[in-house]
Design a protein around this motif. Structure first.
Motif, PDB file in Angstrom:
ATOM      1  N   TYR A 116      52.489  45.032  60.294  1.00  0.00           N
ATOM      2  CA  TYR A 116      52.506  43.672  60.826  1.00  0.00           C
ATOM      3  C   TYR A 116      53.116  42.654  59.864  1.00  0.00           C
ATOM      4  O   TYR A 116      53.150  41.475  60.158  1.00  0.00           O
ATOM      5  CB  TYR A 116      51.084  43.236  61.201  1.00  0.00           C
ATOM      6  N   ARG A 167      43.901  40.740  64.767  1.00  0.00           N
ATOM      7  CA  ARG A 167      44.871  39.653  64.602  1.00  0.00           C
ATOM      8  C   ARG A 167      46.249  40.210  64.253  1.00  0.00           C
ATOM      9  O   ARG A 167      47.258  39.730  64.758  1.00  0.00           O
ATOM     10  CB  ARG A 167      44.376  38.691  63.515  1.00  0.00           C
ATOM     11  N   GLY A 168      46.296  41.246  63.421  1.00  0.00           N
ATOM     12  CA  GLY A 168      47.570  41.879  63.087  1.00  0.00           C
ATOM     13  C   GLY A 168      48.238  42.492  64.300  1.00  0.00           C
ATOM     14  O   GLY A 168      49.459  42.393  64.476  1.00  0.00           O
ATOM     15  N   VAL A 214      53.794  38.816  60.912  1.00  0.00           N
ATOM     16  CA  VAL A 214      52.989  37.713  60.380  1.00  0.00           C
ATOM     17  C   VAL A 214      53.898  36.627  59.813  1.00  0.00           C
ATOM     18  O   VAL A 214      53.729  35.440  60.116  1.00  0.00           O
ATOM     19  CB  VAL A 214      51.985  38.213  59.314  1.00  0.00           C
ATOM     20  N   VAL A 234      48.062  40.556  53.306  1.00  0.00           N
ATOM     21  CA  VAL A 234      49.178  41.078  54.102  1.00  0.00           C
ATOM     22  C   VAL A 234      50.170  41.733  53.141  1.00  0.00           C
ATOM     23  O   VAL A 234      50.982  41.062  52.505  1.00  0.00           O
ATOM     24  CB  VAL A 234      49.867  39.967  54.932  1.00  0.00           C
ATOM     25  N   PRO A 242      44.209  40.161  58.895  1.00  0.00           N
ATOM     26  CA  PRO A 242      44.862  40.977  59.917  1.00  0.00           C
ATOM     27  C   PRO A 242      43.950  41.981  60.604  1.00  0.00           C
ATOM     28  O   PRO A 242      44.209  42.362  61.748  1.00  0.00           O
ATOM     29  CB  PRO A 242      45.962  41.692  59.141  1.00  0.00           C
TER      30      PRO A 242
END
Length: 142
Positions: A41, A9-10, A45, A35, A64
């Motif tokens: 990232y 996802r990150g 994000v 995060v 992430p």
């Protein structure tokens, strides 16, 4: 490059952020405990949340390092493109139901030839997305 490696996802949010020109987020308010401000990232994000591309897996978790699934990847990209309405309501996939958060995203992505199903009747929404699939989606969505 690791084309067959699952994408996180990150990573996906970073790809979208870079595709947008790596804009600075307007706020440094970070609701996600997972995060860190030192993560590659981090800005991606914050920017993606501001843009409505994602809201995280919960109010305090972005996850992430979780592998991005096909439904998440297509939804991120669809939101990145401004949530364009699909021109059709014809849905060939038995595993994509109206009302699911990714329903319109899948219809839009298929109609614009960004992706197809895993089979004629299955999209595979919870299947992992690898790096080659993500960059292909981005390329086709230009």
């Amino acid at each position: 490059f690791g084309p067959d490696n699952n994408c996180t996802r990150g990573q996906v949010v970073s790809f979208l952020w870079r595709a947008a020109g790596s804009p600075a987020p307007k706020s440094s308010n970070n609701p996600f405990k997972d995060v860190a401000s030192t993560a590659y990232y981090y800005k991606a994000v914050l920017w993606a949340v501001e843009q409505g591309i994602t809201s995280g897996k919960s109010n305090t978790e972005f996850a992430p390092d979780d592998v991005v699934t096909r439904d998440q990847a297509v939804a991120f990209l669809w939101r990145f493109k401004g949530k364009p309405e699909p021109k059709t309501t014809k849905n060939p996939f038995t595993d994509v139901k109206e009302g699911q958060y990714y329903y319109k995203a899948v219809l839009w992505a298929v109609e614009n030839k960004i992706t197809a199903g895993k089979t004629v009747v299955s999209f595979g929404p919870t299947d992992p997305c690898d790096r080659s699939q993500i960059v292909t989606f981005l390329y086709r969505a230009k």
